[in-house]
Each structure stands twice: as structure tokens, then as C-alpha cells.
Design a protein around this motif. Structure first.
Motif, PDB file in Angstrom:
ATOM      1  N   GLN A 172     -25.173 -37.143 -32.441  1.00 16.26           N
ATOM      2  CA  GLN A 172     -25.810 -35.897 -33.471  1.00 16.26           C
ATOM      3  C   GLN A 172     -25.010 -34.501 -32.600  1.00 16.26           C
ATOM      4  OE1 GLN A 172     -30.130 -36.401 -32.277  1.00 16.26           O
ATOM      5  NE2 GLN A 172     -30.426 -37.333 -33.837  1.00 16.26           N
ATOM      6  N   ALA A 173     -25.645 -32.943 -33.135  1.00 13.97           N
ATOM      7  CA  ALA A 173     -24.677 -32.494 -33.017  1.00 13.97           C
ATOM      8  C   ALA A 173     -25.560 -31.562 -32.805  1.00 13.97           C
ATOM      9  CB  ALA A 173     -23.482 -31.107 -33.269  1.00 13.97           C
ATOM     10  N   LEU A 174     -26.262 -30.480 -30.947  1.00 13.45           N
ATOM     11  CA  LEU A 174     -27.651 -29.542 -31.255  1.00 13.45           C
ATOM     12  C   LEU A 174     -26.707 -27.838 -31.312  1.00 13.45           C
ATOM     13  CD1 LEU A 174     -30.436 -29.009 -31.217  1.00 13.45           C
ATOM     14  CD2 LEU A 174     -30.163 -29.202 -28.861  1.00 13.45           C
ATOM     15  N   ILE A 175     -26.418 -27.146 -32.058  1.00 14.76           N
ATOM     16  CA  ILE A 175     -26.750 -25.849 -31.469  1.00 14.76           C
ATOM     17  C   ILE A 175     -27.426 -24.908 -31.403  1.00 14.76           C
ATOM     18  CG2 ILE A 175     -25.556 -23.807 -32.262  1.00 14.76           C
ATOM     19  CD1 ILE A 175     -23.334 -25.828 -34.682  1.00 14.76           C
ATOM     20  N   THR A 176     -27.787 -24.820 -30.137  1.00 14.86           N
ATOM     21  CA  THR A 176     -28.609 -23.417 -29.668  1.00 14.86           C
ATOM     22  C   THR A 176     -28.405 -22.712 -28.290  1.00 14.86           C
ATOM     23  OG1 THR A 176     -30.842 -24.339 -29.805  1.00 14.86           O
ATOM     24  CG2 THR A 176     -29.857 -25.315 -28.308  1.00 14.86           C
ATOM     25  N   LEU A 177     -29.634 -22.295 -28.171  1.00 19.49           N
ATOM     26  CA  LEU A 177     -29.530 -21.530 -26.933  1.00 19.49           C
ATOM     27  C   LEU A 177     -29.557 -22.621 -25.695  1.00 19.49           C
ATOM     28  CD1 LEU A 177     -32.139 -18.971 -27.797  1.00 19.49           C
ATOM     29  CD2 LEU A 177     -30.150 -18.125 -26.827  1.00 19.49           C
ATOM     30  N   LEU A 178     -29.348 -21.966 -24.650  1.00 17.54           N
ATOM     31  CA  LEU A 178     -28.899 -22.316 -23.308  1.00 17.54           C
ATOM     32  C   LEU A 178     -30.745 -22.889 -22.667  1.00 17.54           C
ATOM     33  CD1 LEU A 178     -27.785 -24.031 -20.589  1.00 17.54           C
ATOM     34  CD2 LEU A 178     -28.032 -21.303 -19.733  1.00 17.54           C
ATOM     35  N   SER A 179     -31.549 -21.921 -22.857  1.00 13.77           N
ATOM     36  CA  SER A 179     -32.942 -22.009 -22.394  1.00 13.77           C
ATOM     37  C   SER A 179     -33.495 -22.912 -23.423  1.00 13.77           C
ATOM     38  CB  SER A 179     -33.852 -20.590 -22.320  1.00 13.77           C
ATOM     39  OG  SER A 179     -33.799 -19.744 -23.752  1.00 13.77           O
ATOM     40  N   LYS A 180     -33.205 -22.726 -24.660  1.00 14.66           N
ATOM     41  CA  LYS A 180     -34.101 -23.878 -24.705  1.00 14.66           C
ATOM     42  C   LYS A 180     -33.504 -26.099 -25.285  1.00 14.66           C
ATOM     43  CE  LYS A 180     -36.851 -20.607 -26.678  1.00 14.66           C
ATOM     44  NZ  LYS A 180     -38.404 -20.698 -27.365  1.00 14.66           N
ATOM     45  N   ALA A 181     -32.315 -25.270 -24.647  1.00 18.15           N
ATOM     46  CA  ALA A 181     -31.741 -27.198 -24.652  1.00 18.15           C
ATOM     47  C   ALA A 181     -32.200 -28.337 -24.771  1.00 18.15           C
ATOM     48  CB  ALA A 181     -30.708 -26.932 -23.740  1.00 18.15           C
ATOM     49  N   GLY A 182     -33.012 -28.158 -23.759  1.00 13.83           N
ATOM     50  CA  GLY A 182     -34.317 -28.703 -23.138  1.00 13.83           C
ATOM     51  C   GLY A 182     -35.255 -29.429 -24.808  1.00 13.83           C
ATOM     52  N   GLU A 183     -35.867 -28.623 -25.726  1.00 14.98           N
ATOM     53  CA  GLU A 183     -36.604 -28.557 -26.383  1.00 14.98           C
ATOM     54  C   GLU A 183     -35.653 -28.576 -27.761  1.00 14.98           C
ATOM     55  OE1 GLU A 183     -38.968 -24.531 -27.358  1.00 14.98           O
ATOM     56  OE2 GLU A 183     -38.589 -23.837 -24.890  1.00 14.98           O
ATOM     57  N   GLY A 184     -34.122 -28.548 -27.864  1.00 14.09           N
ATOM     58  CA  GLY A 184     -33.512 -29.166 -28.508  1.00 14.09           C
ATOM     59  C   GLY A 184     -33.739 -30.335 -28.707  1.00 14.09           C
ATOM     60  N   ILE A 185     -33.073 -30.957 -27.876  1.00 15.71           N
ATOM     61  CA  ILE A 185     -32.756 -32.343 -27.350  1.00 15.71           C
ATOM     62  C   ILE A 185     -34.083 -33.057 -27.235  1.00 15.71           C
ATOM     63  CG2 ILE A 185     -32.511 -34.342 -26.069  1.00 15.71           C
ATOM     64  CD1 ILE A 185     -31.034 -32.378 -24.061  1.00 15.71           C
ATOM     65  N   ALA A 186     -35.751 -32.474 -27.271  1.00 18.82           N
ATOM     66  CA  ALA A 186     -36.424 -32.815 -28.032  1.00 18.82           C
ATOM     67  C   ALA A 186     -37.032 -32.985 -29.779  1.00 18.82           C
ATOM     68  CB  ALA A 186     -37.560 -32.369 -27.178  1.00 18.82           C
ATOM     69  N   GLY A 187     -35.947 -32.052 -30.651  1.00 11.66           N
ATOM     70  CA  GLY A 187     -35.984 -32.184 -31.700  1.00 11.66           C
ATOM     71  C   GLY A 187     -37.787 -30.835 -31.877  1.00 11.66           C
ATOM     72  N   ARG A 188     -37.452 -30.078 -31.725  1.00 13.30           N
ATOM     73  CA  ARG A 188     -38.619 -29.055 -31.420  1.00 13.30           C
ATOM     74  C   ARG A 188     -37.921 -27.388 -31.498  1.00 13.30           C
ATOM     75  NH1 ARG A 188     -41.236 -31.037 -26.622  1.00 13.30           N
ATOM     76  NH2 ARG A 188     -40.282 -29.352 -25.648  1.00 13.30           N
ATOM     77  N   THR A 189     -36.379 -27.092 -32.231  1.00 12.77           N
ATOM     78  CA  THR A 189     -35.512 -26.236 -32.016  1.00 12.77           C
ATOM     79  C   THR A 189     -34.098 -26.497 -31.898  1.00 12.77           C
ATOM     80  OG1 THR A 189     -35.646 -24.171 -31.279  1.00 12.77           O
ATOM     81  CG2 THR A 189     -35.124 -25.323 -29.772  1.00 12.77           C
ATOM     82  N   GLY A 190     -33.723 -25.394 -32.762  1.00 14.92           N
ATOM     83  CA  GLY A 190     -31.874 -25.919 -32.669  1.00 14.92           C
ATOM     84  C   GLY A 190     -31.643 -25.784 -33.426  1.00 14.92           C
ATOM     85  N   THR A 191     -30.544 -26.004 -34.299  1.00 11.53           N
ATOM     86  CA  THR A 191     -29.822 -26.428 -35.406  1.00 11.53           C
ATOM     87  C   THR A 191     -29.342 -27.947 -35.002  1.00 11.53           C
ATOM     88  OG1 THR A 191     -29.584 -24.509 -36.193  1.00 11.53           O
ATOM     89  CG2 THR A 191     -28.549 -26.275 -37.314  1.00 11.53           C
TER      90      THR A 191
END
Length: 310
Positions: free
Chosen positions: A287-306
Motif C-alpha cells: 500500500q502507498a499513502l499520501i497525506t500530511l505529516l500530522s495525519k500519518a498515524g490516522e492514515g496508517i489506521a485508514g481514517r484519512t489520506g489517499t
């Protein structure tokens, strides 16, 4: 689920100038430490656009003084930027980890990236480096033969060649350190571009895109996830238009369709999406995730980012 993650820091995670960088890496380190506390294996990569341009310009200026300092090749400037960015980042991260009660070694690794001498990018330099220049200063530099381009409406910047990365020379060392429980800062500024001739590596007058180099590294160390951090929370289509739409997920096929429609700006979101797709489709489950630094943890958990995946 604990993951092996390559995290590519954008310019906003590093600041600009010495004082700005030292301040920026403090908050960056807090976010990284929180991910380490969750049990993830982390490899940190980073850009160097402002820093490598500053180094190159400083030695250019010094060459005109009585000191007659040499003008350094771009490969050496990248190596210097790896050293001083890594120094700030590893110390800030060490402090953040200890403050959180975590004892882990953090190491910065000078990293070389093999490129091809025949890469067409050498004939079409288009990678901006250094600070933004006003029109008057840019006009003076162009008269001296310096290549410049206008960068996203923010001013003029120097440009150099940006060949595609083929191989991370030190990837096995990165993997060994990671498996020993250490946090590795590597592929700084996209890595030092080198061309292989028999057993010899020699520096190329270029810089490598850090997102593409991070994708190559992530494949070579068998990472589960590539996180590309940028200035927006998600990737958008029809960006800054009335019908703007932020994307939660993207398949490689959808991404290619949007790329063909010129939805992503060259030199900005385009290489990030392309690099993310390259990693996501390289092996099932990646998987690849594109998001903000401050949202990285939420992104890994599937709550934000693309999230980009097959």
C-alpha cells in the motif's frame, strides 16, 4: 497491524534555512516517535530541495572570492545535504524517543542511488532546487547560462537533471539495520546519483526525486507501506476548481486515468502519485499513502489520506 514503513518526508517537515530546519525537525520527530511507539518499523527518507541549492550557491559564491574554493559537483552537494539534514533529524528523533521512554538507535546513512547514463532526463533538466528567485535576479542568472524554470507560480528556481532511480546501492545495509531494531534515515535528497562503470561508481550532475527513490527503496527492503508526506491531507482531482474532489482511495488504473487527464501538477503531486502507484502495484498487499505529516498515524489506521493499492 504492525507494518514495515518507508516514510518520505516533504519539504514542510524540514523547514528552510538552518534555524527553520532545527525547529521543523522537532515537531517532525514527535510524529515519527508516536509511530515507533505503535510498534511500526520505520525507515525515514527526505527531500533536500532548498538545502542542496543553498549548498551549491554557497560554493559558487566562494569560488569568486580570494579563497578560490572549488564549485562542487551536484553529487557532492547532495552528500553534504544528507549529512547535515540527517544530523538534525536523527538527534531530534533520538530526543523524542527518549522523552517517550523508547530506547532505539537512530542512524543516518549516506546513500547512493544508481541512475542510467543514457537517461533522457540528462538532456532535459527540469528538477527545481534552491530558493525561489524574483524575476530580476532570475534574468541575470539566465544571462550567465544558469538553467531556470518558473515553479508553480511561486517564483523562479534553478533546474538540474532528474534521472529515474534504478537501484539503491545501500539497500541491504538499510534492511540489516532495520532488522536489528534501528531506525534508519536514508535516501536523503533522493540519494546521491551515481553511474556504474564496471566496479566503479561515479557521481552524476543531477538530483533524484526523493519520492521515486523512496519507492525503489521500499520495494528493495520489502516494505508493507510507502507513506509520501506532503502539504495536503489527500490527493484531489479538479484541484482548486468548483468541482474539486478529494480522494480516499485510488487504484493504479484510476491513477493512470487521472494522470492521462493531467489532473496532477508536474513537479508537485504528479511524481508523488506516480511513485506511489509504482510501489503499490509491485507486489500484492503493498500500500502507498499520501497525506500530511500530522495525519500519518490516522492514515496508517485508514481514517484519512489517499490510500493507493491494487
Amino acid at each position: 497491524m504492525k507494518k514495515r514503513i518507508v516514510m518520505a518526508l516533504g519539504g514542510n517537515a524540514l523547514g528552510s534555512g538552518l534555524a527553520g530546519q532545527m525547529k521543523a525537525v522537532q515537531s517532525t520527530a514527535q510524529t515519527i516517535a508516536a509511530l515507533v511507539a505503535e510498534g511500526h518499523q520505520l525507515v525515514i527518507t527526505h527531500g533536500n530541495g532548498p538545502q542542496v541549492g543553498m549548498i551549491h550557491q554557497a560554493f559558487e559564491a566562494a569560488a569568486t572570492t580570494y579563497a578560490h574554493s572549488p564549485v562542487l559537483p551536484m553529487s557532492v552537494c547532495v552528500a553534504l545535504s544528507q549529512g547535515y539534514i540527517g544530523y538534525d533529524l536523527q538527534n531530534a528523533l533520538r530526543e523524542a524517543l527518549l522523552d517517550a521512554g523508547i530506547t532505539k538507535n537512530v542512524v543516518s546513512l549516506i546513500t547512493q542511488v544508481r541512475v542510467e547514463a543514457q537517461d533522457p532526463a540528462f538532456n532535459h533538466p527540469d528538477k527545481p532546487i534552491g530558493s525561489f528567485l524574483p524575476d530580476e535576479e532570475a534574468a541575470k542568472l539566465r544571462k550567465t547560462g544558469v538553467l531556470l524554470m518558473e515553479d508553480a507560480g511561486r517564483g523562479w528556481r534553478r533546474v538540474v537533471a532528474s534521472p529515474k532511480p534504478q537501484e539503491i546501492i545501500e539497500s541491504q545495509s538499510v534492511k540489516t539495520l532495520l532488522e536489528a531494531g534501528q531506525i534508519v534515515i536514508t535516501v536523503g535528497g533522493g540519494g546521491i546519483p551515481v553511474i556504474a562503470t564496471d566496479n566503479r561508481l561515479h557521481g552524476a550532475n543531477a538530483v533524484v526525486d526523493k519520492d521515486w527513490a523512496s519507492a525503489v527503496l521500499a520495494k528493495e527492503i520489502d516494505a508493507d507501506m510507502l507513506i509520501i508526506l506532503t502539504a495536503v491531507e489527500k490527493v484531489a482531482i479538479n484541484y482548486n476548481q468548483p468541482d474539486e474532489r478529494w480522494l480516499d482511495t485510488l487504484s493504479p488504473q484510476q491513477a493512470r486515468r487521472y494522470i492521462a487527464e493531467h489532473q496532477f501538477a508536474p513537479g508537485s503531486m504528479l511524481p508523488k502519485v506516480e511513485a506511489a502507484v509504482s510501489f503499490a502495484e509491485s507486489k500484492p498487499g503493498r500500500q502507498a499513502l499520501i497525506t500530511l505529516l500530522s495525519k500519518a498515524g490516522e492514515g496508517i489506521a485508514g481514517r484519512t489520506g489517499t490510500l493507493i493499492q491494487q
